[in-house]
Design an enzyme around this catalytic site. Structure first.
Site, PDB file in Angstrom:
ATOM      1  N   TYR A  61       7.239   3.439  -9.373  1.00 30.31           N
ATOM      2  CA  TYR A  61       6.483   2.718  -8.342  1.00 30.31           C
ATOM      3  C   TYR A  61       5.280   2.011  -8.958  1.00 30.31           C
ATOM      4  CZ  TYR A  61       9.288   5.178  -4.848  1.00 30.31           C
ATOM      5  OH  TYR A  61      10.326   5.670  -4.100  1.00 30.31           O
ATOM      6  N   HIS A 133      15.835   9.954  -9.589  1.00 29.73           N
ATOM      7  CA  HIS A 133      15.708   8.803  -8.683  1.00 29.73           C
ATOM      8  C   HIS A 133      17.051   8.139  -8.366  1.00 29.73           C
ATOM      9  CE1 HIS A 133      12.454   5.649  -7.533  1.00 29.73           C
ATOM     10  NE2 HIS A 133      13.408   5.681  -6.639  1.00 29.73           N
ATOM     11  N   SER A 163      18.059  11.633  -5.483  1.00 33.20           N
ATOM     12  CA  SER A 163      17.999  10.486  -4.582  1.00 33.20           C
ATOM     13  C   SER A 163      19.132   9.541  -4.946  1.00 33.20           C
ATOM     14  CB  SER A 163      16.648   9.778  -4.741  1.00 33.20           C
ATOM     15  OG  SER A 163      16.530   8.733  -3.825  1.00 33.20           O
ATOM     16  N   SER A 215      13.004   4.274   3.369  1.00 33.55           N
ATOM     17  CA  SER A 215      13.018   3.050   4.207  1.00 33.55           C
ATOM     18  C   SER A 215      13.466   3.348   5.642  1.00 33.55           C
ATOM     19  CB  SER A 215      13.895   1.968   3.574  1.00 33.55           C
ATOM     20  OG  SER A 215      13.299   1.459   2.410  1.00 33.55           O
ATOM     21  N   SER A 269       4.459   2.590   5.228  1.00 32.88           N
ATOM     22  CA  SER A 269       3.298   1.721   5.431  1.00 32.88           C
ATOM     23  C   SER A 269       2.155   2.102   4.497  1.00 32.88           C
ATOM     24  CB  SER A 269       2.818   1.812   6.887  1.00 32.88           C
ATOM     25  OG  SER A 269       1.660   1.009   7.044  1.00 32.88           O
ATOM     26  N   GLN A 270       1.395   1.118   4.073  1.00 32.72           N
ATOM     27  CA  GLN A 270       0.179   1.364   3.291  1.00 32.72           C
ATOM     28  C   GLN A 270      -1.031   0.951   4.128  1.00 32.72           C
ATOM     29  OE1 GLN A 270       0.784   2.850  -0.028  1.00 32.72           O
ATOM     30  NE2 GLN A 270       2.747   2.951   1.039  1.00 32.72           N
ATOM     31  N   ARG A 274      -1.224   2.682  10.663  1.00 32.86           N
ATOM     32  CA  ARG A 274       0.233   2.846  10.841  1.00 32.86           C
ATOM     33  C   ARG A 274       0.712   4.195  10.325  1.00 32.86           C
ATOM     34  NH1 ARG A 274       2.331  -3.213   9.138  1.00 32.86           N
ATOM     35  NH2 ARG A 274       1.822  -4.220  11.133  1.00 32.86           N
TER      36      ARG A 274
HETATM   37  P1  NAP Z   1       9.822   1.477   5.736  1.00 30.33           P
HETATM   38  O1  NAP Z   1       9.015   2.333   6.653  1.00 30.33           O
HETATM   39  O2  NAP Z   1      11.234   1.225   6.088  1.00 30.33           O
HETATM   40  O3  NAP Z   1       9.124   0.067   5.551  1.00 30.33           O
HETATM   41  C1  NAP Z   1       7.733  -0.014   5.347  1.00 30.33           C
HETATM   42  C2  NAP Z   1       7.379  -1.486   5.371  1.00 30.33           C
HETATM   43  O4  NAP Z   1       7.388  -1.937   6.731  1.00 30.33           O
HETATM   44  C3  NAP Z   1       5.982  -1.735   4.808  1.00 30.33           C
HETATM   45  O5  NAP Z   1       6.016  -2.916   4.041  1.00 30.33           O
HETATM   46  C4  NAP Z   1       5.147  -1.931   6.073  1.00 30.33           C
HETATM   47  O6  NAP Z   1       4.083  -2.833   5.856  1.00 30.33           O
HETATM   48  C5  NAP Z   1       6.171  -2.587   6.990  1.00 30.33           C
HETATM   49  N1  NAP Z   1       5.839  -2.446   8.414  1.00 30.33           N
HETATM   50  C6  NAP Z   1       5.788  -3.476   9.300  1.00 30.33           C
HETATM   51  N2  NAP Z   1       5.434  -3.030  10.508  1.00 30.33           N
HETATM   52  C7  NAP Z   1       5.250  -1.697  10.412  1.00 30.33           C
HETATM   53  C8  NAP Z   1       4.863  -0.693  11.352  1.00 30.33           C
HETATM   54  N3  NAP Z   1       4.597  -0.978  12.633  1.00 30.33           N
HETATM   55  N4  NAP Z   1       4.778   0.578  10.942  1.00 30.33           N
HETATM   56  C9  NAP Z   1       5.061   0.876   9.659  1.00 30.33           C
HETATM   57  N5  NAP Z   1       5.408  -0.035   8.703  1.00 30.33           N
HETATM   58  C10 NAP Z   1       5.508  -1.320   9.085  1.00 30.33           C
HETATM   59  O7  NAP Z   1       9.743   2.218   4.352  1.00 30.33           O
HETATM   60  P2  NAP Z   1       9.733   1.723   2.798  1.00 30.33           P
HETATM   61  O8  NAP Z   1       8.360   1.344   2.415  1.00 30.33           O
HETATM   62  O9  NAP Z   1      10.823   0.770   2.530  1.00 30.33           O
HETATM   63  O10 NAP Z   1      10.105   3.102   2.117  1.00 30.33           O
HETATM   64  C11 NAP Z   1       9.354   4.268   2.442  1.00 30.33           C
HETATM   65  C12 NAP Z   1       9.266   5.173   1.256  1.00 30.33           C
HETATM   66  O11 NAP Z   1      10.571   5.584   0.881  1.00 30.33           O
HETATM   67  C13 NAP Z   1       8.679   4.572  -0.023  1.00 30.33           C
HETATM   68  O12 NAP Z   1       7.265   4.543  -0.044  1.00 30.33           O
HETATM   69  C14 NAP Z   1       9.221   5.519  -1.046  1.00 30.33           C
HETATM   70  O13 NAP Z   1       8.450   6.712  -1.080  1.00 30.33           O
HETATM   71  C15 NAP Z   1      10.601   5.815  -0.512  1.00 30.33           C
HETATM   72  N6  NAP Z   1      11.652   4.970  -1.122  1.00 30.33           N
HETATM   73  C16 NAP Z   1      12.546   5.589  -1.941  1.00 30.33           C
HETATM   74  C17 NAP Z   1      13.582   4.870  -2.508  1.00 30.33           C
HETATM   75  C18 NAP Z   1      14.567   5.596  -3.370  1.00 30.33           C
HETATM   76  O14 NAP Z   1      15.399   4.957  -4.024  1.00 30.33           O
HETATM   77  N7  NAP Z   1      14.507   6.902  -3.407  1.00 30.33           N
HETATM   78  C19 NAP Z   1      13.717   3.495  -2.264  1.00 30.33           C
HETATM   79  C20 NAP Z   1      12.790   2.877  -1.412  1.00 30.33           C
HETATM   80  C21 NAP Z   1      11.768   3.634  -0.837  1.00 30.33           C
HETATM   81  P3  NAP Z   1       2.548  -2.314   5.828  1.00 30.33           P
HETATM   82  O15 NAP Z   1       2.376  -1.524   4.582  1.00 30.33           O
HETATM   83  O16 NAP Z   1       1.792  -3.597   5.835  1.00 30.33           O
HETATM   84  O17 NAP Z   1       2.312  -1.498   7.067  1.00 30.33           O
END
Ligand code: NAP
Length: 304
Positions: A61, A133, A163, A215, A269-270, A274
């Site tokens: 990351y 991963h 994963s 996600s 979200s970061q 949220r």
């Molecule tokens: P997600 O919750 O599906 O998407 C988050 C994205 O949606 C962020 O860019 C966020 O932007 C946006 N967003 C827009 N509106 C939102 C709202 N109302 N509430 C929350 N988010 C909103 O998750 P993801 O970031 O893709 O993945 C989550 C976590 O899964 C990662 O941080 C990581 O730990 C893990 N992951 C693992 C793998 C793997 O291969 N194992 C792959 C991908 C992810 P803002 O930040 O601007 O809110």
């Protein structure tokens, strides 16, 4: 009964003896936009204040495609260094095994060094959950299992996970492990529903693995749907969101929480607001009728 149970206050992390919050917070995007240590700390506090104690990162990351791994881990490690009491308040999960420009490396020597590097960057003596991963097809699961068991025996890692593994890859690795897998982390969301019918969640229940959903909002597509299918899923979620006074994102997390495998959605979200909002998902009630309506919208056709 038509009403599905609410999630418990804590989930067991496999059979590791570790308890985690039913929601996790993920740090895929933590090291973006030049985020400072102080701002990263605010996000960690937003999660903790909302009762989210399970934090998920990875050595990849923050990788910009050019320089070394570990930017997000380094940032989190600096947060811990600035406020040491934080470390014991979280269940810390990280991952390794993706190695650009190779795709993947799970050879013995590489895994050993990946775990050591994560410990150093995170400024901690132990990683609560260390996950592979993505699967390295060229690594024999026996060899991988020996390195992982050694890491647990040495006290460097408390629990093990994978994963993006297939069910067969999970079964093979688990067969050779002394310290059995505690978690699996596939992509799961109302837009990514394969695991509900391809055996991944059934295997998790059979082996006692805690499934972590990456996600859970489809990478954000659920909050800004464009395709017909995305809009149909969003509408089905909105029925419950509107009735219970929560956002669509919260309804999506709660839809995953309602599954009997004990899915832990990883909030991506970061933004502090949220992250905090996610906790409302623990109070959203689903009926079977509403739950299946979302699944059918995602499938694009009725169940047989
Ligand atoms: P997600 O919750 O599906 O998407 C988050 C994205 O949606 C962020 O860019 C966020 O932007 C946006 N967003 C827009 N509106 C939102 C709202 N109302 N509430 C929350 N988010 C909103 O998750 P993801 O970031 O893709 O993945 C989550 C976590 O899964 C990662 O941080 C990581 O730990 C893990 N992951 C693992 C793998 C793997 O291969 N194992 C792959 C991908 C992810 P803002 O930040 O601007 O809110």
């Amino acid at each position: 009964m038509n009403e599905l149970p609410l999630p418990p206050a804590f989930r067991p992390l496999g059979s590791s003896g570790i308890a985690v919050s039913p929601l996790a917070w993920g740090m895929w995007r933590l090291a973006e936009d030049g985020r400072s240590v102080a701002d990263a700390a605010k996000l960690v506090h937003a999660a903790l204040d909302a009762g989210i104690t399970f934090l998920d990162t990875a050595d990849i990351y923050g990788f910009d495609g050019q320089e070394g791994l570990g930017d997000a881990e380094v940032l989190l490690g600096e947060v811990f260094a600035a406020e040491p009491a934080l470390r014991d308040r979280v269940v810390l999960a990280t991952k390794g095994g993706i190695l650009p420009p190779l795709p993947y490396d799970q050879s013995r020597d590489y895994l050993r060094s990946a775990i050591e590097d994560s410990l150093r960057r995170l400024q901690t003596d132990v990683i609560d959950l260390w996950q592979i991963h993505r699967p390295d097809i060229l690594a024999h699961p026996h060899e991988t299992a020996r390195v992982l068991d050694d890491a647990v025996a040495a006290g460097k890692v408390r629990a093990l996970g994978v994963s993006n593994f297939t069910t067969h890859q999970i079964a093979a690795l688990n067969h050779f492990l002394g310290e059995k897998l505690a978690t699996t982390q596939p992509e799961i969301s109302p837009l990514q529903i394969n695991c509900f019918e391809n055996g991944e969640l059934d295997q998790a229940m059979q082996l006692g693995l805690t499934p972590m959903a990456w996600s859970p909002l489809g990478g954000g597509r659920l909050t800004g749907p464009k395709l017909d299918r995305e809009m149909a899923v969003a509408s089905a979620l909105d029925v419950v969101a509107d009735a219970q006074g929560v956002s669509r994102a919260v309804a999506a997390y709660s839809w995953l929480l309602a599954h009997p495998a004990g899915i832990v959605p990883i909030i991506g979200s970061q933004k502090p607001q949220r992250i905090a909002e996610g906790a409302a998902a623990l109070k959203v009630r689903w009926t079977r009728t509403e739950w299946y309506a979302v699944l059918v919208a995602a499938r694009g056709e009725r169940l047989p």
